[in-house]
Design a protein around this motif. Structure first.
Motif, PDB file in Angstrom:
ATOM      1  N   VAL A  24     -51.985 -16.695  -8.507  1.00 45.42           N
ATOM      2  CA  VAL A  24     -51.284 -16.523  -7.238  1.00 45.42           C
ATOM      3  C   VAL A  24     -50.838 -17.874  -6.680  1.00 45.42           C
ATOM      4  O   VAL A  24     -49.696 -18.032  -6.230  1.00 45.42           O
ATOM      5  CB  VAL A  24     -52.175 -15.781  -6.214  1.00 45.42           C
ATOM      6  N   SER A  25     -51.737 -18.851  -6.713  1.00 46.19           N
ATOM      7  CA  SER A  25     -51.410 -20.180  -6.187  1.00 46.19           C
ATOM      8  C   SER A  25     -50.246 -20.807  -6.945  1.00 46.19           C
ATOM      9  O   SER A  25     -49.356 -21.430  -6.344  1.00 46.19           O
ATOM     10  CB  SER A  25     -52.630 -21.101  -6.256  1.00 46.19           C
ATOM     11  N   LYS A  26     -50.232 -20.615  -8.252  1.00 44.00           N
ATOM     12  CA  LYS A  26     -49.158 -21.174  -9.088  1.00 44.00           C
ATOM     13  C   LYS A  26     -47.828 -20.484  -8.768  1.00 44.00           C
ATOM     14  O   LYS A  26     -46.811 -21.136  -8.552  1.00 44.00           O
ATOM     15  CB  LYS A  26     -49.503 -20.994 -10.568  1.00 44.00           C
ATOM     16  N   GLU A  27     -47.871 -19.152  -8.715  1.00 43.60           N
ATOM     17  CA  GLU A  27     -46.632 -18.396  -8.457  1.00 43.60           C
ATOM     18  C   GLU A  27     -46.049 -18.743  -7.088  1.00 43.60           C
ATOM     19  O   GLU A  27     -44.855 -19.037  -6.959  1.00 43.60           O
ATOM     20  CB  GLU A  27     -46.904 -16.891  -8.535  1.00 43.60           C
ATOM     21  N   LEU A  28     -46.883 -18.717  -6.052  1.00 43.71           N
ATOM     22  CA  LEU A  28     -46.382 -18.968  -4.699  1.00 43.71           C
ATOM     23  C   LEU A  28     -46.037 -20.446  -4.487  1.00 43.71           C
ATOM     24  O   LEU A  28     -45.106 -20.769  -3.752  1.00 43.71           O
ATOM     25  CB  LEU A  28     -47.406 -18.505  -3.660  1.00 43.71           C
ATOM     26  N   GLY A  29     -46.797 -21.318  -5.159  1.00 44.93           N
ATOM     27  CA  GLY A  29     -46.535 -22.755  -5.037  1.00 44.93           C
ATOM     28  C   GLY A  29     -45.208 -23.171  -5.623  1.00 44.93           C
ATOM     29  O   GLY A  29     -44.639 -24.197  -5.247  1.00 44.93           O
ATOM     30  N   GLU A  30     -44.684 -22.362  -6.553  1.00 46.73           N
ATOM     31  CA  GLU A  30     -43.402 -22.689  -7.188  1.00 46.73           C
ATOM     32  C   GLU A  30     -42.201 -22.210  -6.374  1.00 46.73           C
ATOM     33  O   GLU A  30     -41.062 -22.535  -6.704  1.00 46.73           O
ATOM     34  CB  GLU A  30     -43.356 -22.070  -8.598  1.00 46.73           C
ATOM     35  N   LEU A  31     -42.469 -21.424  -5.316  1.00 48.06           N
ATOM     36  CA  LEU A  31     -41.370 -20.957  -4.464  1.00 48.06           C
ATOM     37  C   LEU A  31     -41.141 -21.979  -3.362  1.00 48.06           C
ATOM     38  O   LEU A  31     -41.975 -22.157  -2.476  1.00 48.06           O
ATOM     39  CB  LEU A  31     -41.717 -19.589  -3.859  1.00 48.06           C
ATOM     40  N   ALA A  32     -40.006 -22.642  -3.401  1.00 49.65           N
ATOM     41  CA  ALA A  32     -39.752 -23.747  -2.462  1.00 49.65           C
ATOM     42  C   ALA A  32     -39.402 -23.260  -1.067  1.00 49.65           C
ATOM     43  O   ALA A  32     -39.790 -23.875  -0.075  1.00 49.65           O
ATOM     44  CB  ALA A  32     -38.624 -24.619  -3.004  1.00 49.65           C
ATOM     45  N   PRO A  34     -39.535 -21.116   2.313  1.00 50.74           N
ATOM     46  CA  PRO A  34     -40.586 -20.372   3.006  1.00 50.74           C
ATOM     47  C   PRO A  34     -40.297 -18.884   3.158  1.00 50.74           C
ATOM     48  O   PRO A  34     -41.224 -18.074   3.188  1.00 50.74           O
ATOM     49  CB  PRO A  34     -40.685 -21.054   4.374  1.00 50.74           C
ATOM     50  N   ASP A  35     -39.000 -18.506   3.211  1.00 50.83           N
ATOM     51  CA  ASP A  35     -38.710 -17.065   3.304  1.00 50.83           C
ATOM     52  C   ASP A  35     -39.068 -16.356   1.999  1.00 50.83           C
ATOM     53  O   ASP A  35     -39.666 -15.272   2.012  1.00 50.83           O
ATOM     54  CB  ASP A  35     -37.250 -16.806   3.702  1.00 50.83           C
ATOM     55  N   ASP A  36     -38.742 -16.979   0.862  1.00 58.23           N
ATOM     56  CA  ASP A  36     -39.123 -16.399  -0.438  1.00 58.23           C
ATOM     57  C   ASP A  36     -40.643 -16.342  -0.567  1.00 58.23           C
ATOM     58  O   ASP A  36     -41.202 -15.347  -1.048  1.00 58.23           O
ATOM     59  CB  ASP A  36     -38.558 -17.246  -1.589  1.00 58.23           C
ATOM     60  N   ARG A  37     -41.285 -17.401  -0.126  1.00 58.27           N
ATOM     61  CA  ARG A  37     -42.741 -17.491  -0.237  1.00 58.27           C
ATOM     62  C   ARG A  37     -43.416 -16.438   0.653  1.00 58.27           C
ATOM     63  O   ARG A  37     -44.360 -15.774   0.237  1.00 58.27           O
ATOM     64  CB  ARG A  37     -43.183 -18.903   0.151  1.00 58.27           C
ATOM     65  N   PHE A  38     -42.911 -16.294   1.867  1.00 57.37           N
ATOM     66  CA  PHE A  38     -43.489 -15.303   2.791  1.00 57.37           C
ATOM     67  C   PHE A  38     -43.331 -13.889   2.230  1.00 57.37           C
ATOM     68  O   PHE A  38     -44.277 -13.102   2.211  1.00 57.37           O
ATOM     69  CB  PHE A  38     -42.816 -15.390   4.162  1.00 57.37           C
ATOM     70  N   LYS A  39     -42.135 -13.578   1.748  1.00 61.75           N
ATOM     71  CA  LYS A  39     -41.872 -12.227   1.225  1.00 61.75           C
ATOM     72  C   LYS A  39     -42.787 -11.919   0.046  1.00 61.75           C
ATOM     73  O   LYS A  39     -43.399 -10.842  -0.022  1.00 61.75           O
ATOM     74  CB  LYS A  39     -40.407 -12.100   0.804  1.00 61.75           C
ATOM     75  N   ARG A  40     -42.890 -12.855  -0.883  1.00 62.80           N
ATOM     76  CA  ARG A  40     -43.712 -12.614  -2.077  1.00 62.80           C
ATOM     77  C   ARG A  40     -45.195 -12.563  -1.718  1.00 62.80           C
ATOM     78  O   ARG A  40     -45.942 -11.737  -2.243  1.00 62.80           O
ATOM     79  CB  ARG A  40     -43.446 -13.709  -3.118  1.00 62.80           C
ATOM     80  N   ALA A  41     -45.646 -13.422  -0.804  1.00 61.57           N
ATOM     81  CA  ALA A  41     -47.051 -13.408  -0.387  1.00 61.57           C
ATOM     82  C   ALA A  41     -47.405 -12.077   0.274  1.00 61.57           C
ATOM     83  O   ALA A  41     -48.483 -11.511   0.031  1.00 61.57           O
ATOM     84  CB  ALA A  41     -47.341 -14.564   0.564  1.00 61.57           C
ATOM     85  N   CYS A  42     -46.479 -11.549   1.084  1.00 64.61           N
ATOM     86  CA  CYS A  42     -46.704 -10.232   1.702  1.00 64.61           C
ATOM     87  C   CYS A  42     -46.838  -9.148   0.635  1.00 64.61           C
ATOM     88  O   CYS A  42     -47.710  -8.266   0.731  1.00 64.61           O
ATOM     89  CB  CYS A  42     -45.561  -9.880   2.653  1.00 64.61           C
ATOM     90  N   GLU A  43     -45.972  -9.218  -0.376  1.00 65.96           N
ATOM     91  CA  GLU A  43     -46.041  -8.221  -1.465  1.00 65.96           C
ATOM     92  C   GLU A  43     -47.394  -8.287  -2.178  1.00 65.96           C
ATOM     93  O   GLU A  43     -47.999  -7.253  -2.485  1.00 65.96           O
ATOM     94  CB  GLU A  43     -44.909  -8.463  -2.476  1.00 65.96           C
ATOM     95  N   ILE A  44     -47.869  -9.507  -2.439  1.00 66.86           N
ATOM     96  CA  ILE A  44     -49.159  -9.673  -3.130  1.00 66.86           C
ATOM     97  C   ILE A  44     -50.302  -9.119  -2.273  1.00 66.86           C
ATOM     98  O   ILE A  44     -51.173  -8.392  -2.771  1.00 66.86           O
ATOM     99  CB  ILE A  44     -49.402 -11.159  -3.475  1.00 66.86           C
ATOM    100  N   VAL A  45     -50.300  -9.437  -0.983  1.00 63.31           N
ATOM    101  CA  VAL A  45     -51.359  -8.961  -0.082  1.00 63.31           C
ATOM    102  C   VAL A  45     -51.321  -7.435   0.026  1.00 63.31           C
ATOM    103  O   VAL A  45     -52.364  -6.767  -0.034  1.00 63.31           O
ATOM    104  CB  VAL A  45     -51.228  -9.621   1.313  1.00 63.31           C
ATOM    105  N   GLN A  46     -50.124  -6.878   0.184  1.00 61.87           N
ATOM    106  CA  GLN A  46     -49.998  -5.423   0.318  1.00 61.87           C
ATOM    107  C   GLN A  46     -50.433  -4.699  -0.956  1.00 61.87           C
ATOM    108  O   GLN A  46     -51.121  -3.670  -0.899  1.00 61.87           O
ATOM    109  CB  GLN A  46     -48.560  -5.057   0.714  1.00 61.87           C
TER     110      GLN A  46
END
Length: 202
Positions: A24-32, A34-46
Motif C-alpha cells: 500500500v505504501s509503495k502504491e500510494l507513494g508513487e502517486l504524485a 494528492p487528488d489521485d492519492r486521496f481517491k486511491r487511498a479511499c478505495e483501499i480503505v473502503q
C-alpha cells in the motif's frame, strides 16, 4: 474434557501485515498528485472495510465456538490478536461487556470447567460450529482480516495527508468536492484532514 492447546496452522501475521503495508505504501507513494492519492487511498480503505466486515464475524464465531464448546486454548496466535483482546472478545460474547469477569465468582484463577463453559456459551447464544470445520477455516479467515486491517492502517495517513493538501494552496478544494472524489461525506473529509493537521502540529 480438559482444555486442549490448538494444533491449528498459525498464519505469519507479522509477515502478512508487513507485506500488505509495504504494498500500500509503495502504491500510494508513487502517486504524485494528492487528488489521485486521496481517491486511491479511499478505495483501499473502503475495500478493506468491506473485507473486514465480510470475514470478521465468521472468524470470531469459529474462534469462540472452538474455545467455549471444544475447550481449544491458545487461539489468540491463530487470530493474530493480543491475549487481552482475545479475552475481551470472549467476555463480550458472554456478557456484552469486554471488561466483565466470565469466571465463576469473578476469580481469574478459577478456570471454568468444560460444563460451565458450554452452559455459559449456550445461555449467551454463542453459535456452536462443527469443530473440524471451524478449525479448518479459522487460519484463513484470520489471515484475511489481518491483511485487510493492515492495508487500511497503511492507507489512512496517505488519505489524511492528501485531504489536507487538497484544502490548501494551490488546490483550495472544498470538503464537498474532496468528498465526491473519494465517495465519502464532507464530515469524513473534515475529520481526516484535521487528523493530518494535528499530526503536523497545527
Amino acid at each position: 474434557m480438559p482444555a486442549v492447546h490448538h494444533t491449528l496452522e498459525v498464519p505469519d501475521h507479522k509477515k502478512l501485515r508487513a507485506q500488505a503495508t509495504e504494498e500500500v505504501s509503495k502504491e500510494l507513494g508513487e502517486l504524485a498528485r494528492p487528488d489521485d492519492r486521496f481517491k486511491r487511498a479511499c478505495e483501499i480503505v473502503q475495500q478493506a472495510d468491506l473485507e473486514i466486515t465480510a470475514h470478521v464475524e465468521d472468524r470470531n464465531e469459529a474462534a469462540l465456538s472452538l474455545w467455549f464448546y471444544d475447550g481449544v486454548r491458545g487461539l489468540d496466535k491463530v487470530l493474530g490478536i493480543l491475549p487481552n483482546a482475545y479475552s475481551e472478545m470472549r467476555r463480550f460474547a458472554l456478557t456484552g461487556d469486554k471488561k466483565a469477569p466470565i469466571n465463576p465468582g469473578g476469580d481469574l484463577h478459577n478456570r471454568m470447567s468444560a460444563e460451565e463453559r458450554i452452559a455459559a456459551a449456550e445461555r449467551a447464544g454463542v453459535k456452536r460450529l462443527d469443530a473440524d470445520e471451524a478449525a479448518e477455516r479459522l487460519p484463513s479467515l484470520s489471515a484475511t482480516v489481518s491483511v485487510a486491517a493492515a492495508r487500511r492502517k497503511a492507507a489512512m495517513p496517505f488519505l489524511q495527508n492528501a485531504a489536507l493538501a487538497l484544502t490548501e494552496d494551490p488546490y483550495d478544494w472544498s470538503t464537498e468536492r474532496i468528498g465526491q472524489l473519494g465517495n465519502v461525506t464532507p464530515k469524513y473529509v473534515r475529520d481526516v484532514k484535521n487528523t493530518a493537521a494535528k499530526r503536523r502540529g497545527h
